[in-house]
Design an enzyme around this catalytic site. Sequence first.
Site, PDB file in Angstrom:
ATOM      1  N   LYS A   1       0.845  -1.222   0.060  1.00 15.36           N
ATOM      2  CA  LYS A   1       0.055  -0.118   0.142  1.00 15.36           C
ATOM      3  C   LYS A   1       0.728   1.325  -0.038  1.00 15.36           C
ATOM      4  O   LYS A   1       1.987   1.181   0.846  1.00 15.36           O
ATOM      5  CB  LYS A   1      -0.852   0.090   1.354  1.00 15.36           C
ATOM      6  CG  LYS A   1      -1.965   0.983   1.215  1.00 15.36           C
ATOM      7  CD  LYS A   1      -2.745   0.852   2.381  1.00 15.36           C
ATOM      8  CE  LYS A   1      -3.904   1.858   2.731  1.00 15.36           C
ATOM      9  NZ  LYS A   1      -5.006   1.632   3.832  1.00 15.36           N
TER      10      LYS A   1
ATOM     11  N   SER B   1      -9.795   1.578   3.001  1.00 15.84           N
ATOM     12  CA  SER B   1      -8.955   2.237   2.133  1.00 15.84           C
ATOM     13  C   SER B   1      -7.749   1.561   1.404  1.00 15.84           C
ATOM     14  O   SER B   1      -7.285   1.954   0.421  1.00 15.84           O
ATOM     15  CB  SER B   1      -8.196   3.184   2.926  1.00 15.84           C
ATOM     16  OG  SER B   1      -7.255   2.862   3.676  1.00 15.84           O
TER      17      SER B   1
ATOM     18  N   SER C   1      -9.606  -0.974   7.210  1.00 17.69           N
ATOM     19  CA  SER C   1      -9.196  -0.642   5.816  1.00 17.69           C
ATOM     20  C   SER C   1      -8.550  -2.078   5.395  1.00 17.69           C
ATOM     21  O   SER C   1      -8.034  -1.954   4.197  1.00 17.69           O
ATOM     22  CB  SER C   1      -8.243   0.320   5.720  1.00 17.69           C
ATOM     23  OG  SER C   1      -8.889   1.633   5.604  1.00 17.69           O
TER      24      SER C   1
HETATM   25  N1  GLN Z   1     -13.298   3.737   6.529  1.00 16.24           N
HETATM   26  C1  GLN Z   1     -12.378   4.360   7.645  1.00 16.24           C
HETATM   27  C2  GLN Z   1     -12.115   5.681   7.619  1.00 16.24           C
HETATM   28  O1  GLN Z   1     -12.549   6.214   6.484  1.00 16.24           O
HETATM   29  C3  GLN Z   1     -11.446   3.410   8.276  1.00 16.24           C
HETATM   30  C4  GLN Z   1     -10.084   3.543   7.076  1.00 16.24           C
HETATM   31  C5  GLN Z   1      -8.997   2.848   7.541  1.00 16.24           C
HETATM   32  O2  GLN Z   1      -8.921   1.764   8.079  1.00 16.24           O
HETATM   33  N2  GLN Z   1      -7.838   3.329   7.133  1.00 16.24           N
HETATM   34  O3  GLN Z   1     -11.638   6.396   8.467  1.00 16.24           O
END
Ligand code: GLN
Length: 486
Positions: A78, A153, A177
């Site tokens: 990532k 994400s 994410s």
């Molecule tokens: N969807 C969550 C957010 O928008 C989690 C994102 C993540 O785990 N990086 O913060």
Amino acid sequence: MKLHELTINKAQQLLKGKEISSQELTRAVLDRIAQVEDRVGAYITIASDSAMKEAALADKEISKGNMAELTGIPIAVKDLICTKGIRTTCASKILDNFIPPYDATVISKLKKAGAVIVGKLNMDEFAMGSSTENSGIKLTRNPWDLTRIPGGSSGGSAAAVAADMCIGSLGSDTGGSIRQPASHCSVVGLKPTYGRVSRFGLVAFASSLDQIGPVAKDVTDCAILAKVISGYDPSDSTSVPKDVPDYTSFLTEGIKGLIIGVPKEYDTAKGLDPQVFAAITNARKVLETLGAQCVEVSLPHTEYAVPAYYVIAPSEASSNLARYDGVKYGFRDKDSKNLMEMYKNTRSKGFGPEVKRRIIIGTYCLSAGYYDAFYKKASQVRTLITDDFTKAFEICDVILSPVAPTPAFKIGDNADDPLTMYLSDIFTLSANLAGIPGLSVPCGFSSGGLPIGLQLLGKHFGEEVLLKTAYNFEQATGFHKKKPEI
Ligand code: GLN
């Protein structure tokens, strides 16, 4: 089987037996990327040249009989994990031209284990989002249905593994994410216990919640990657000095007598799709036929997880992202006439709308006079959520739940509705707030052929129980064997 379709486990055997070389395998993966990237859009940077050099070195090591856990195996990462000499953007315009001068600890560990780094994967900007639509660089599509989001994400990490554009990958999970995109793309994703994996070199979003973890084609690969990246690191004061077990050694143990907690609050959660509910109910039956026993548990503060998370995460983000001021890193606005103007213009042009929204929310929550009402209150709620899990784990070994309330939605469907997007994180956020490990394993498909994932949550440092349970489930069901037609 085509080379790019191999798992880590199978590739290891073939490389060891000298039936294939790392250069052949890496070339096959790069060819696969070239074949499908314009449709999937998983990569921000493809490191073809350095990958082929690393593969050649790996082949030399293999010829000398030196095989480590990942020798010669193409892994992608990532794009918020620092890679020395390879651009690391966080999918943000503000870091568009940032080339880290050092490797994150997980990258050093991958390299030490012999991995070939094939490239950097797309994500929501600074990991803020659940669909990868917030990327400031490009769109990633779900390989199972190109009109849909891959989740987020770590959308690139999951899509790349699902479409065989790497053999395994790393993602990060602050509120779901890793697990949620793994669920939407029918791959396996593990968010380790907070402190299990070093965050050194992970670009910080919300430091008390962030954790790096593996995304893999099956549970065995997930266990292999988890072992490689875990462990204490003096460079991360929140990493925990605790031995790392060989996670693969537990997999074939059965789950007879395992007690699985089913939270009563989750069945009635708002917006839970009936097909997801059916797949989770079926998973529960499968686990029972394998000898596990299901008991009802209660996590009474579940409904406060979303509001608590969406105060804590943006607050920490507003503080962490203060460093992007055009002076020290990446993009700087060139037309500004003085320092204040330069700060303002750099941040206005460099950050995307969701990141700005979080910075504004977070700054507000931390401001004098509001801190107690928001951040402190949310931290207290966090303790209650942690206590819920502690109580539940007094009577069960693992907790079972959905990952996401619905299968992957269409690109654009929720783009203008941040609240709906935030609410869809209901099943994943609590694990980050409590710091416990969580895993997503494929557990079926909707009538329209969209993947559905099963979430398993464990006690702190109980990764092996999650992996063992998931492995038994995977072997009994075989959902992981189905591939998207792309
Ligand atoms: N969807 C969550 C957010 O928008 C989690 C994102 C993540 O785990 N990086 O913060």
